[in-house]
Design an enzyme around this catalytic site. Structure first.
Site, PDB file in Angstrom:
ATOM      1  CG  ASN A  87      -1.849  -0.746   1.018  1.00 45.54           C
ATOM      2  OD1 ASN A  87      -2.916  -0.923   0.311  1.00 45.54           O
ATOM      3  ND2 ASN A  87      -1.899  -2.089   2.034  1.00 45.54           N
ATOM      4  CE1 TYR A 141       1.275   5.040   7.964  1.00 42.12           C
ATOM      5  CE2 TYR A 141       2.710   6.054   9.807  1.00 42.12           C
ATOM      6  CZ  TYR A 141       1.670   6.291   8.994  1.00 42.12           C
ATOM      7  OH  TYR A 141       1.141   7.359   8.713  1.00 42.12           O
ATOM      8  CE  LYS A 177       1.991   7.276   5.046  1.00 46.02           C
ATOM      9  NZ  LYS A 177       1.547   8.033   4.068  1.00 46.02           N
TER      10      LYS A 177
HETATM   11  N1  LIG Z   1      -4.754  10.851  10.776  1.00 48.77           N
HETATM   12  C1  LIG Z   1      -3.853  10.608  11.167  1.00 48.77           C
HETATM   13  O1  LIG Z   1      -3.833  10.880  12.642  1.00 48.77           O
HETATM   14  C2  LIG Z   1      -2.697  10.559  10.808  1.00 48.77           C
HETATM   15  C3  LIG Z   1      -1.201  10.887  10.987  1.00 48.77           C
HETATM   16  C4  LIG Z   1      -0.049  10.738   9.973  1.00 48.77           C
HETATM   17  C5  LIG Z   1      -0.574  10.963   8.546  1.00 48.77           C
HETATM   18  N2  LIG Z   1      -1.273  10.085   8.252  1.00 48.77           N
HETATM   19  C6  LIG Z   1      -0.984   9.494   6.985  1.00 48.77           C
HETATM   20  O2  LIG Z   1      -1.929  10.370   5.943  1.00 48.77           O
HETATM   21  C7  LIG Z   1      -3.060   9.659   5.584  1.00 48.77           C
HETATM   22  C8  LIG Z   1      -4.519   9.655   5.397  1.00 48.77           C
HETATM   23  O3  LIG Z   1      -4.960   8.981   6.801  1.00 48.77           O
HETATM   24  P1  LIG Z   1      -5.810   9.114   7.366  1.00 48.77           P
HETATM   25  O4  LIG Z   1      -6.144   8.623   8.832  1.00 48.77           O
HETATM   26  O5  LIG Z   1      -7.057  10.095   6.912  1.00 48.77           O
HETATM   27  O6  LIG Z   1      -6.160   7.090   7.073  1.00 48.77           O
HETATM   28  P2  LIG Z   1      -7.224   6.634   6.873  1.00 48.77           P
HETATM   29  O7  LIG Z   1      -7.100   4.814   6.913  1.00 48.77           O
HETATM   30  O8  LIG Z   1      -9.112   7.084   7.152  1.00 48.77           O
HETATM   31  O9  LIG Z   1      -7.847   6.885   5.009  1.00 48.77           O
HETATM   32  C9  LIG Z   1      -7.081   6.115   3.875  1.00 48.77           C
HETATM   33  C10 LIG Z   1      -7.595   5.959   2.714  1.00 48.77           C
HETATM   34  O10 LIG Z   1      -6.804   5.092   1.780  1.00 48.77           O
HETATM   35  C11 LIG Z   1      -7.332   4.319   0.850  1.00 48.77           C
HETATM   36  N3  LIG Z   1      -6.392   3.658   0.814  1.00 48.77           N
HETATM   37  C12 LIG Z   1      -5.314   2.902   1.709  1.00 48.77           C
HETATM   38  N4  LIG Z   1      -4.874   2.209   0.711  1.00 48.77           N
HETATM   39  C13 LIG Z   1      -5.180   2.343  -1.001  1.00 48.77           C
HETATM   40  C14 LIG Z   1      -4.810   1.531  -1.508  1.00 48.77           C
HETATM   41  N5  LIG Z   1      -3.737   0.229  -1.885  1.00 48.77           N
HETATM   42  N6  LIG Z   1      -4.747   1.973  -2.905  1.00 48.77           N
HETATM   43  C15 LIG Z   1      -6.155   2.688  -2.667  1.00 48.77           C
HETATM   44  N7  LIG Z   1      -6.833   3.649  -1.483  1.00 48.77           N
HETATM   45  C16 LIG Z   1      -6.378   2.771  -0.567  1.00 48.77           C
HETATM   46  C17 LIG Z   1      -8.141   3.567   1.792  1.00 48.77           C
HETATM   47  O11 LIG Z   1      -9.736   3.032   1.837  1.00 48.77           O
HETATM   48  C18 LIG Z   1      -9.126   5.414   2.623  1.00 48.77           C
HETATM   49  O12 LIG Z   1     -10.057   5.481   2.479  1.00 48.77           O
HETATM   50  C19 LIG Z   1      -2.684   8.103   4.568  1.00 48.77           C
HETATM   51  O13 LIG Z   1      -1.155   8.470   4.396  1.00 48.77           O
HETATM   52  C20 LIG Z   1      -1.371   8.185   6.879  1.00 48.77           C
HETATM   53  O14 LIG Z   1      -0.183   7.500   6.776  1.00 48.77           O
HETATM   54  C21 LIG Z   1      -2.660  10.202   8.890  1.00 48.77           C
END
Ligand SMILES: NC(=O)c1ccc[n+]([C@@H]2O[C@H](COP(=O)([O-])OP(=O)(O)OC[C@H]3O[C@@H](n4cnc5c(N)ncnc54)[C@H](O)[C@@H]3O)[C@@H](O)[C@H]2O)c1
Length: 252
Positions: free
Chosen positions: A82, A150, A154
């Site tokens: 992913n 993870y 990144k």
């Molecule tokens: N939420 C946080 O606190 C946080 C903190 C640091 C970084 N991030 C990063 O921000 C981004 C979004 O986070 P989030 O909390 O909204 O995550 P989330 O899991 O709510 O959303 C991720 C989305 O990506 C889609 N997805 C995942 N793998 C996929 C693939 N192989 N092909 C197509 N779609 C795919 C999923 O269906 C989902 O809709 C991520 O990259 C995460 O690592 C989030």
């Protein structure tokens, strides 16, 4: 005025929903996700499948790449598919289709072992706040101290972005995001959570600043964190480079 065309990968997720609900008036959004997003043009494809996801990039000016496995302790095989293959495919598709900028969701976990291993930051993680100096040196974006696969994925994303900027001229802005929860509330987290909190309002502002930053911002890595009292990550650089000025503060 015509709106900028922006593809959001992972638009169905937590941060993708914050972005498309708060910024839809300003940008012409298209979704690329495993699942459908209603009321927007929506490509349903796995990022690890290049042939399936490639056409979503045609005609897009900017890509906000949020899709990933977001669990800090996810196993290597899941991360590889992913986050690493997925991000490589996003960069390759962006290059082939003439995308001008990729905004990449990186994470505080890239330096996640700093609060685990280094004083004075450890005092925040271990809730020894009485020992915390009034002001700690801010952790800058040059640092890497990943706390798992993870986080390493990144770091890889940041590095492939640097390479594609140098080699192909695609602007790349990596956002080392703190913590965004669905409730938009810092109060259920411990002190480390309150240091990392990123409110929905500030997250939308951060993404807006990144999409709208002038072309002179070629490559940048910045922290995406609210203006928290307990924060120890540098957000001043984000202010200087892209005009990010967070309004919220998780308190002490
Ligand atoms: N939420 C946080 O606190 C946080 C903190 C640091 C970084 N991030 C990063 O921000 C981004 C979004 O986070 P989030 O909390 O909204 O995550 P989330 O899991 O709510 O959303 C991720 C989305 O990506 C889609 N997805 C995942 N793998 C996929 C693939 N192989 N092909 C197509 N779609 C795919 C999923 O269906 C989902 O809709 C991520 O990259 C995460 O690592 C989030």
């Amino acid at each position: 005025m015509t709106k900028q065309k922006v593809l959001i990968t992972g638009m169905a997720g937590r941060i993708g929903t914050v972005a498309h609900t708060r910024l839809a008036d300003k940008y012409d959004f298209t979704s690329l996700d495993n699942v459908q997003v209603d009321n927007f043009p929506s490509h349903i494809a796995d990022l690890a499948d290049f042939e399936a996801m490639r056409s979503a990039f045609d005609g897009q000016e900017t890509v906000v790449h949020l899709a990933a496995e977001p669990s800090a302790d996810a196993p290597w095989e899941v991360i590889l598919r992913n986050n690493i293959i997925g991000t490589y495919n996003v960069m390759k598709a962006s290059r082939e289709s003439g995308v001008k900028r990729v905004v990449f969701a990186s994470t505080n976990h890239v330096v996640g072992n700093i609060p685990m291993k280094e004083e004075p930051y450890k005092s925040i993680y271990e809730d020894r706040l009485e020992n915390q100096p009034m002001s700690v040196p801010m952790v800058t974006a040059e640092r890497h101290r990943p706390d798992g696969y993870y986080a390493i994925s990144k770091s890889f994303g940041e590095q492939i972005g640097s390479y594609y900027y140098d080699e192909y001229g695609i602007s790349f802005i990596a956002l080392r995001i703190g913590g965004v929860n669905e409730e938009n509330s810092p109060w259920t987290m411990g002190p480390l959570g309150r240091s990392l909190y990123l409110s929905h309002q500030d997250a939308a502002h951060l993404i807006d600043c990144s999409i709208g930053a002038p072309p002179s911002v070629g490559f940048a890595i910045v922290y995406g964190i609210s203006n928290n009292q307990l924060r120890f990550h540098d957000i001043e650089t984000a202010g200087d480079l892209i005009g990010y000025h967070p309004q919220d503060n998780a308190g002490i």
